[in-house]
Write a protein that holds these residues in place. Structure first.
Motif, PDB file in Angstrom:
ATOM      1  N   ALA A 191       0.835  -1.203   0.000  1.00  0.00           N
ATOM      2  CA  ALA A 191       0.000   0.000   0.000  1.00  0.00           C
ATOM      3  C   ALA A 191       0.870   1.253   0.000  1.00  0.00           C
ATOM      4  O   ALA A 191       0.580   2.228  -0.705  1.00  0.00           O
ATOM      5  N   ALA A 192       1.948   1.242   0.787  1.00  0.00           N
ATOM      6  CA  ALA A 192       2.857   2.393   0.829  1.00  0.00           C
ATOM      7  C   ALA A 192       3.493   2.612  -0.544  1.00  0.00           C
ATOM      8  O   ALA A 192       3.544   3.740  -1.044  1.00  0.00           O
ATOM      9  N   TRP A 193       3.964   1.540  -1.166  1.00  0.00           N
ATOM     10  CA  TRP A 193       4.582   1.656  -2.491  1.00  0.00           C
ATOM     11  C   TRP A 193       3.594   2.159  -3.523  1.00  0.00           C
ATOM     12  O   TRP A 193       3.886   3.071  -4.299  1.00  0.00           O
ATOM     13  N   LEU A 194       2.384   1.593  -3.517  1.00  0.00           N
ATOM     14  CA  LEU A 194       1.399   1.911  -4.540  1.00  0.00           C
ATOM     15  C   LEU A 194       0.943   3.368  -4.445  1.00  0.00           C
ATOM     16  O   LEU A 194       0.597   3.985  -5.462  1.00  0.00           O
ATOM     17  N   THR A 195       0.955   3.923  -3.244  1.00  0.00           N
ATOM     18  CA  THR A 195       0.557   5.319  -3.070  1.00  0.00           C
ATOM     19  C   THR A 195       1.754   6.270  -3.160  1.00  0.00           C
ATOM     20  O   THR A 195       1.613   7.471  -2.893  1.00  0.00           O
ATOM     21  N   GLY A 196       2.913   5.740  -3.523  1.00  0.00           N
ATOM     22  CA  GLY A 196       4.090   6.584  -3.711  1.00  0.00           C
ATOM     23  C   GLY A 196       4.733   7.051  -2.427  1.00  0.00           C
ATOM     24  O   GLY A 196       5.425   8.072  -2.411  1.00  0.00           O
ATOM     25  N   ARG A 197       4.543   6.288  -1.340  1.00  0.00           N
ATOM     26  CA  ARG A 197       5.157   6.638  -0.060  1.00  0.00           C
ATOM     27  C   ARG A 197       6.376   5.757   0.208  1.00  0.00           C
ATOM     28  O   ARG A 197       6.564   4.726  -0.451  1.00  0.00           O
ATOM     29  N   PRO A 198       7.207   6.133   1.196  1.00  0.00           N
ATOM     30  CA  PRO A 198       8.376   5.308   1.541  1.00  0.00           C
ATOM     31  C   PRO A 198       7.951   3.894   1.924  1.00  0.00           C
ATOM     32  O   PRO A 198       6.937   3.694   2.603  1.00  0.00           O
ATOM     33  N   HIS A 199       8.722   2.909   1.483  1.00  0.00           N
ATOM     34  CA  HIS A 199       8.379   1.501   1.720  1.00  0.00           C
ATOM     35  C   HIS A 199       9.650   0.685   1.850  1.00  0.00           C
ATOM     36  O   HIS A 199      10.760   1.190   1.608  1.00  0.00           O
ATOM     37  N   ALA A 200       9.490  -0.580   2.225  1.00  0.00           N
ATOM     38  CA  ALA A 200      10.642  -1.459   2.426  1.00  0.00           C
ATOM     39  C   ALA A 200      10.751  -2.531   1.353  1.00  0.00           C
ATOM     40  O   ALA A 200      11.526  -3.474   1.506  1.00  0.00           O
ATOM     41  N   LEU A 201       9.999  -2.408   0.268  1.00  0.00           N
ATOM     42  CA  LEU A 201      10.052  -3.400  -0.802  1.00  0.00           C
ATOM     43  C   LEU A 201      11.341  -3.213  -1.608  1.00  0.00           C
ATOM     44  O   LEU A 201      11.813  -2.095  -1.795  1.00  0.00           O
ATOM     45  N   THR A 202      11.873  -4.306  -2.103  1.00  0.00           N
ATOM     46  CA  THR A 202      13.080  -4.238  -2.919  1.00  0.00           C
ATOM     47  C   THR A 202      12.720  -4.514  -4.376  1.00  0.00           C
ATOM     48  O   THR A 202      11.926  -5.401  -4.675  1.00  0.00           O
ATOM     49  N   GLY A 203      13.309  -3.726  -5.257  1.00  0.00           N
ATOM     50  CA  GLY A 203      13.115  -3.952  -6.688  1.00  0.00           C
ATOM     51  C   GLY A 203      11.821  -3.413  -7.262  1.00  0.00           C
ATOM     52  O   GLY A 203      11.555  -3.584  -8.460  1.00  0.00           O
ATOM     53  N   ALA A 204      11.002  -2.742  -6.460  1.00  0.00           N
ATOM     54  CA  ALA A 204       9.748  -2.198  -6.959  1.00  0.00           C
ATOM     55  C   ALA A 204      10.012  -0.859  -7.647  1.00  0.00           C
ATOM     56  O   ALA A 204      10.746  -0.017  -7.101  1.00  0.00           O
ATOM     57  N   PRO A 205       9.445  -0.616  -8.816  1.00  0.00           N
ATOM     58  CA  PRO A 205       9.676   0.663  -9.516  1.00  0.00           C
ATOM     59  C   PRO A 205       9.110   1.836  -8.716  1.00  0.00           C
ATOM     60  O   PRO A 205       8.127   1.678  -7.992  1.00  0.00           O
ATOM     61  N   GLU A 206       9.715   2.988  -8.866  1.00  0.00           N
ATOM     62  CA  GLU A 206       9.278   4.158  -8.106  1.00  0.00           C
ATOM     63  C   GLU A 206       7.999   4.731  -8.717  1.00  0.00           C
ATOM     64  O   GLU A 206       7.863   4.846  -9.936  1.00  0.00           O
ATOM     65  N   LEU A 207       7.048   5.059  -7.842  1.00  0.00           N
ATOM     66  CA  LEU A 207       5.789   5.664  -8.274  1.00  0.00           C
ATOM     67  C   LEU A 207       5.671   7.033  -7.614  1.00  0.00           C
ATOM     68  O   LEU A 207       6.102   7.236  -6.487  1.00  0.00           O
ATOM     69  N   GLY A 208       5.042   7.973  -8.317  1.00  0.00           N
ATOM     70  CA  GLY A 208       4.819   9.289  -7.742  1.00  0.00           C
ATOM     71  C   GLY A 208       3.723   9.243  -6.704  1.00  0.00           C
ATOM     72  O   GLY A 208       2.926   8.303  -6.652  1.00  0.00           O
ATOM     73  N   PRO A 209       3.670  10.244  -5.829  1.00  0.00           N
ATOM     74  CA  PRO A 209       2.633  10.280  -4.776  1.00  0.00           C
ATOM     75  C   PRO A 209       1.219  10.271  -5.358  1.00  0.00           C
ATOM     76  O   PRO A 209       0.948  10.909  -6.370  1.00  0.00           O
TER      77      PRO A 209
END
Length: 211
Positions: A191-209
């Motif tokens: 959820a953090a990654w998908l909403t463009g917030r800091p996250h701990a996933l590795t290898g996930a492409p960067e998304l804007g806020p």
């Protein structure tokens, strides 16, 4: 859980939880902490709190629309919306806390007063979407839950948000960002990654806020 199966009662409960988390997160902030940067680009915590408080007032306009049938936009203009956020920079921490709490209480009271017929009435969001009033608690839940994390105080993280809310959030944001493949990982981190917030996933492409 998909956005098509979340219920009005669930959305209202998530909005209440998010409001409590937001109020708890700002309860102990002093003036220096309020003026410190949050997790959103170019916004201090004051901007985030002012935006969240102004959002409650704006959603209250849509509640009035649903209750009376009188067309009442969320904001009179984009400039008015920006002014509400900018206003926060000039307020004290106590003033921001009071605005945040009072606006949330007014919105909750307005929602409590809607009848079954009024809940079904259509209103138009600031983005121009026509939705039933039943969508308003979900809109508020997104604001308070995600922005409570955005304060960046460490008091609230995505892991502190209700699991059902996170599942519904991921479902909605994924649909809006489509096509996007979800990375493997814990739901709060996705959820953090998908909403463009800091996250701990590795290898996930960067998304804007988002939001």
């Amino acid at each position: 859980m998909s956005a098509t199966t979340r219920t009005l009662a669930e959305a209202r409960a998530w909005a209440r939880t998010g409001t409590e988390l937001m109020l708890d997160a700002v309860a102990g902030l002093d003036e220096a902490a309020f003026a410190a940067p949050g997790l959103l680009p170019d916004w201090t915590r004051k901007h985030i709190v002012a935006h969240t408080a102004a959002n409650a007032d704006a959603l209250g306009n849509l509640v009035h629309w649903a209750a009376t049938g009188e067309e009442t936009p969320m904001y009179a203009s984009a400039e008015e919306r920006a002014a509400g956020i900018a206003k926060g920079a000039g307020l004290t921490g106590d003033e921001l806390r009071s605005w945040l709490a009072a606006s949330a209480q007014r919105l909750a009271a307005g929602l409590d007063g809607l009848t079954e017929e009024q809940w079904r009435r259509e209103v138009v969001t600031a983005q121009g979407r026509t939705v039933a009033a039943t969508e308003l608690p979900w809109m508020r839940a997104r604001e308070v839950c995600v922005h409570a994390v955005d304060l960046g105080t460490g008091v609230v993280t995505f892991a502190d948000l209700p699991k059902g809310f996170l599942a519904a959030l991921v479902d909605e944001v994924r649909a809006r960002r489509a096509p996007v493949e979800l990375p493997a990982g814990p739901l709060p981190e996705v959820a953090a990654w998908l909403t463009g917030r800091p996250h701990a996933l590795t290898g996930a492409p960067e998304l804007g806020p988002w939001l």
